[in-house]
Write a protein that holds these residues in place. Sequence first.
Motif, PDB file in Angstrom:
ATOM      1  N   VAL A   1     -12.989 -48.399 -80.750  1.00  0.00           N
ATOM      2  CA  VAL A   1     -14.139 -47.529 -81.047  1.00  0.00           C
ATOM      3  C   VAL A   1     -14.776 -46.932 -79.802  1.00  0.00           C
ATOM      4  O   VAL A   1     -15.811 -46.274 -79.891  1.00  0.00           O
ATOM      5  N   ARG A   2     -14.165 -47.139 -78.630  1.00  0.00           N
ATOM      6  CA  ARG A   2     -14.736 -46.557 -77.411  1.00  0.00           C
ATOM      7  C   ARG A   2     -14.609 -45.034 -77.456  1.00  0.00           C
ATOM      8  O   ARG A   2     -13.779 -44.466 -78.178  1.00  0.00           O
ATOM      9  N   GLY A   3     -15.425 -44.391 -76.662  1.00  0.00           N
ATOM     10  CA  GLY A   3     -15.488 -42.935 -76.681  1.00  0.00           C
ATOM     11  C   GLY A   3     -14.160 -42.246 -76.431  1.00  0.00           C
ATOM     12  O   GLY A   3     -13.834 -41.245 -77.075  1.00  0.00           O
ATOM     13  N   GLN A   4     -13.388 -42.759 -75.490  1.00  0.00           N
ATOM     14  CA  GLN A   4     -12.111 -42.130 -75.172  1.00  0.00           C
ATOM     15  C   GLN A   4     -11.171 -42.145 -76.363  1.00  0.00           C
ATOM     16  O   GLN A   4     -10.491 -41.154 -76.670  1.00  0.00           O
ATOM     17  N   THR A   5     -11.114 -43.283 -77.069  1.00  0.00           N
ATOM     18  CA  THR A   5     -10.249 -43.378 -78.245  1.00  0.00           C
ATOM     19  C   THR A   5     -10.707 -42.423 -79.335  1.00  0.00           C
ATOM     20  O   THR A   5      -9.890 -41.738 -79.955  1.00  0.00           O
ATOM     21  N   LEU A   6     -12.004 -42.362 -79.557  1.00  0.00           N
ATOM     22  CA  LEU A   6     -12.536 -41.455 -80.583  1.00  0.00           C
ATOM     23  C   LEU A   6     -12.236 -40.001 -80.236  1.00  0.00           C
ATOM     24  O   LEU A   6     -11.906 -39.200 -81.114  1.00  0.00           O
ATOM     25  N   ALA A   7     -12.352 -39.663 -78.962  1.00  0.00           N
ATOM     26  CA  ALA A   7     -12.041 -38.298 -78.539  1.00  0.00           C
ATOM     27  C   ALA A   7     -10.579 -37.965 -78.774  1.00  0.00           C
ATOM     28  O   ALA A   7     -10.229 -36.856 -79.183  1.00  0.00           O
ATOM     29  N   GLU A   8      -9.696 -38.934 -78.524  1.00  0.00           N
ATOM     30  CA  GLU A   8      -8.269 -38.723 -78.760  1.00  0.00           C
ATOM     31  C   GLU A   8      -8.002 -38.452 -80.241  1.00  0.00           C
ATOM     32  O   GLU A   8      -7.227 -37.548 -80.593  1.00  0.00           O
ATOM     33  N   VAL A   9      -8.636 -39.242 -81.107  1.00  0.00           N
ATOM     34  CA  VAL A   9      -8.473 -39.027 -82.549  1.00  0.00           C
ATOM     35  C   VAL A   9      -9.047 -37.665 -82.933  1.00  0.00           C
ATOM     36  O   VAL A   9      -8.448 -36.932 -83.739  1.00  0.00           O
ATOM     37  N   GLY A  10     -10.178 -37.312 -82.343  1.00  0.00           N
ATOM     38  CA  GLY A  10     -10.767 -36.002 -82.614  1.00  0.00           C
ATOM     39  C   GLY A  10      -9.843 -34.861 -82.236  1.00  0.00           C
ATOM     40  O   GLY A  10      -9.758 -33.852 -82.945  1.00  0.00           O
ATOM     41  N   ARG A  11      -9.138 -35.009 -81.121  1.00  0.00           N
ATOM     42  CA  ARG A  11      -8.179 -33.972 -80.713  1.00  0.00           C
ATOM     43  C   ARG A  11      -6.998 -33.909 -81.679  1.00  0.00           C
ATOM     44  O   ARG A  11      -6.494 -32.820 -81.977  1.00  0.00           O
ATOM     45  N   GLU A  12      -6.539 -35.052 -82.137  1.00  0.00           N
ATOM     46  CA  GLU A  12      -5.423 -35.066 -83.089  1.00  0.00           C
ATOM     47  C   GLU A  12      -5.807 -34.354 -84.383  1.00  0.00           C
ATOM     48  O   GLU A  12      -4.947 -33.748 -85.027  1.00  0.00           O
ATOM     49  N   LEU A  13      -7.070 -34.437 -84.755  1.00  0.00           N
ATOM     50  CA  LEU A  13      -7.564 -33.747 -85.948  1.00  0.00           C
ATOM     51  C   LEU A  13      -8.004 -32.318 -85.643  1.00  0.00           C
ATOM     52  O   LEU A  13      -8.408 -31.592 -86.556  1.00  0.00           O
ATOM     53  N   ASP A  14      -7.930 -31.925 -84.375  1.00  0.00           N
ATOM     54  CA  ASP A  14      -8.320 -30.588 -83.906  1.00  0.00           C
ATOM     55  C   ASP A  14      -9.769 -30.271 -84.267  1.00  0.00           C
ATOM     56  O   ASP A  14     -10.087 -29.159 -84.708  1.00  0.00           O
ATOM     57  N   LEU A  15     -10.649 -31.231 -84.051  1.00  0.00           N
ATOM     58  CA  LEU A  15     -12.065 -30.996 -84.312  1.00  0.00           C
ATOM     59  C   LEU A  15     -12.633 -29.954 -83.359  1.00  0.00           C
ATOM     60  O   LEU A  15     -13.557 -29.212 -83.717  1.00  0.00           O
ATOM     61  N   GLY A  16     -12.103 -29.911 -82.143  1.00  0.00           N
ATOM     62  CA  GLY A  16     -12.632 -28.997 -81.141  1.00  0.00           C
ATOM     63  C   GLY A  16     -12.641 -27.550 -81.577  1.00  0.00           C
ATOM     64  O   GLY A  16     -13.572 -26.803 -81.241  1.00  0.00           O
ATOM     65  N   SER A  17     -11.628 -27.149 -82.327  1.00  0.00           N
ATOM     66  CA  SER A  17     -11.544 -25.749 -82.745  1.00  0.00           C
ATOM     67  C   SER A  17     -12.571 -25.400 -83.815  1.00  0.00           C
ATOM     68  O   SER A  17     -12.787 -24.224 -84.111  1.00  0.00           O
ATOM     69  N   CYS A  18     -13.200 -26.413 -84.387  1.00  0.00           N
ATOM     70  CA  CYS A  18     -14.141 -26.189 -85.487  1.00  0.00           C
ATOM     71  C   CYS A  18     -15.590 -26.449 -85.110  1.00  0.00           C
ATOM     72  O   CYS A  18     -16.489 -26.288 -85.934  1.00  0.00           O
ATOM     73  N   LEU A  19     -15.836 -26.846 -83.870  1.00  0.00           N
ATOM     74  CA  LEU A  19     -17.185 -27.187 -83.453  1.00  0.00           C
ATOM     75  C   LEU A  19     -18.103 -25.964 -83.443  1.00  0.00           C
ATOM     76  O   LEU A  19     -17.678 -24.859 -83.103  1.00  0.00           O
ATOM     77  N   VAL A  20     -19.350 -26.196 -83.813  1.00  0.00           N
ATOM     78  CA  VAL A  20     -20.379 -25.161 -83.713  1.00  0.00           C
ATOM     79  C   VAL A  20     -21.259 -25.544 -82.527  1.00  0.00           C
ATOM     80  O   VAL A  20     -21.994 -26.535 -82.574  1.00  0.00           O
ATOM     81  N   LEU A  21     -21.144 -24.774 -81.449  1.00  0.00           N
ATOM     82  CA  LEU A  21     -21.824 -25.090 -80.195  1.00  0.00           C
ATOM     83  C   LEU A  21     -22.771 -23.970 -79.788  1.00  0.00           C
ATOM     84  O   LEU A  21     -22.561 -22.810 -80.152  1.00  0.00           O
ATOM     85  N   GLY A  22     -23.774 -24.324 -78.998  1.00  0.00           N
ATOM     86  CA  GLY A  22     -24.611 -23.315 -78.397  1.00  0.00           C
ATOM     87  C   GLY A  22     -23.840 -22.559 -77.330  1.00  0.00           C
ATOM     88  O   GLY A  22     -22.790 -23.012 -76.874  1.00  0.00           O
ATOM     89  N   SER A  23     -24.356 -21.425 -76.911  1.00  0.00           N
ATOM     90  CA  SER A  23     -23.622 -20.574 -75.973  1.00  0.00           C
ATOM     91  C   SER A  23     -23.323 -21.287 -74.659  1.00  0.00           C
ATOM     92  O   SER A  23     -22.243 -21.132 -74.082  1.00  0.00           O
ATOM     93  N   GLY A  24     -24.265 -22.097 -74.181  1.00  0.00           N
ATOM     94  CA  GLY A  24     -24.048 -22.810 -72.922  1.00  0.00           C
ATOM     95  C   GLY A  24     -22.907 -23.800 -73.011  1.00  0.00           C
ATOM     96  O   GLY A  24     -22.067 -23.876 -72.106  1.00  0.00           O
ATOM     97  N   GLU A  25     -22.872 -24.562 -74.098  1.00  0.00           N
ATOM     98  CA  GLU A  25     -21.789 -25.534 -74.289  1.00  0.00           C
ATOM     99  C   GLU A  25     -20.453 -24.839 -74.500  1.00  0.00           C
ATOM    100  O   GLU A  25     -19.414 -25.326 -74.059  1.00  0.00           O
ATOM    101  N   MET A  26     -20.474 -23.709 -75.176  1.00  0.00           N
ATOM    102  CA  MET A  26     -19.230 -22.969 -75.387  1.00  0.00           C
ATOM    103  C   MET A  26     -18.654 -22.508 -74.058  1.00  0.00           C
ATOM    104  O   MET A  26     -17.458 -22.647 -73.797  1.00  0.00           O
ATOM    105  N   LYS A  27     -19.506 -21.983 -73.195  1.00  0.00           N
ATOM    106  CA  LYS A  27     -19.047 -21.468 -71.904  1.00  0.00           C
ATOM    107  C   LYS A  27     -18.539 -22.579 -70.987  1.00  0.00           C
ATOM    108  O   LYS A  27     -17.644 -22.360 -70.174  1.00  0.00           O
ATOM    109  N   SER A  28     -19.122 -23.768 -71.120  1.00  0.00           N
ATOM    110  CA  SER A  28     -18.723 -24.876 -70.248  1.00  0.00           C
ATOM    111  C   SER A  28     -17.578 -25.702 -70.829  1.00  0.00           C
ATOM    112  O   SER A  28     -17.221 -26.741 -70.280  1.00  0.00           O
ATOM    113  N   GLY A  29     -16.997 -25.242 -71.930  1.00  0.00           N
ATOM    114  CA  GLY A  29     -15.852 -25.946 -72.512  1.00  0.00           C
ATOM    115  C   GLY A  29     -16.226 -27.185 -73.289  1.00  0.00           C
ATOM    116  O   GLY A  29     -15.477 -28.173 -73.293  1.00  0.00           O
ATOM    117  N   GLY A  30     -17.364 -27.150 -73.965  1.00  0.00           N
ATOM    118  CA  GLY A  30     -17.818 -28.309 -74.718  1.00  0.00           C
ATOM    119  C   GLY A  30     -16.864 -28.759 -75.804  1.00  0.00           C
ATOM    120  O   GLY A  30     -16.839 -29.940 -76.156  1.00  0.00           O
TER     121      GLY A  30
END
Length: 235
Positions: free
Chosen positions: A77-106
């Motif tokens: 359940v550590r952050g790195q593992t959760l992030a890996e699972v999130g990438r496998e599910l391609d959550l990043g492409s669906c995130l709704v971010l503010g303009s600052g986070e979008m520009k910084s690769g949030g």
Amino acid sequence: MNELALSRLSNRLGHVFSDSTLLQQALTHRSAHRQRNNERLEFLGDAQLGQIIARWLFDHFPDASEGQLTRMRAALVRGQTLAEVGRELDLGSCLVLGSGEMKSGGHRRDSILADTLEAVIGAIVLDAGAEACRERVLVWFASRLTQISPQSSGKDAKTRLQELLQARQKPVPEYDVMAVHGQAPKQQFEVRCQLAAHDQAFTASGASRRRAEQAAATLALTWLETEYSEDRQND
């Protein structure tokens, strides 16, 4: 976010939401909306995830000590593992971010992906109940659950990968930084893990070189353990 993107994500998650607004909220970072964001769902999902993983470990390792169970749960359940699972599910492409986070690769940042996965878990609990949520989480974590053990839980992926190769008298893996995106302190490192003996390479990214190396090592370890398992079955 358009309905098509939500539908595709639902397919990847394996859950069709009765209330699609829950999924939309789970994907909304606080930088995009101060009030209606995923922080409360993240709180709920974090608690639910811990309970699901703890119960699974308790049932599958009846002889493990409390300390071993705690370390295994922490690894899953550590952050790195959760992030890996999130990438496998391609959550990043669906995130709704503010303009600052979008520009910084949030959408690539480990912390945001991990928090979003927890929020999605919380959203499924509210949408369909604890049992439906448990089934989805165990599917998403299936490959990691099959690899975890009381003996391996105290070692990180790089250490386990190196030990596995050395046990087979193979060269140790080599790690190379392929790219660095963004500006400090919000950089993303892209690292390649090369398995020379198998002519295979695995690339992953992380908020630091160490995290990226660990993520790449995890991919390599998963592949290698599958290969060695198949070799044993064919012998």
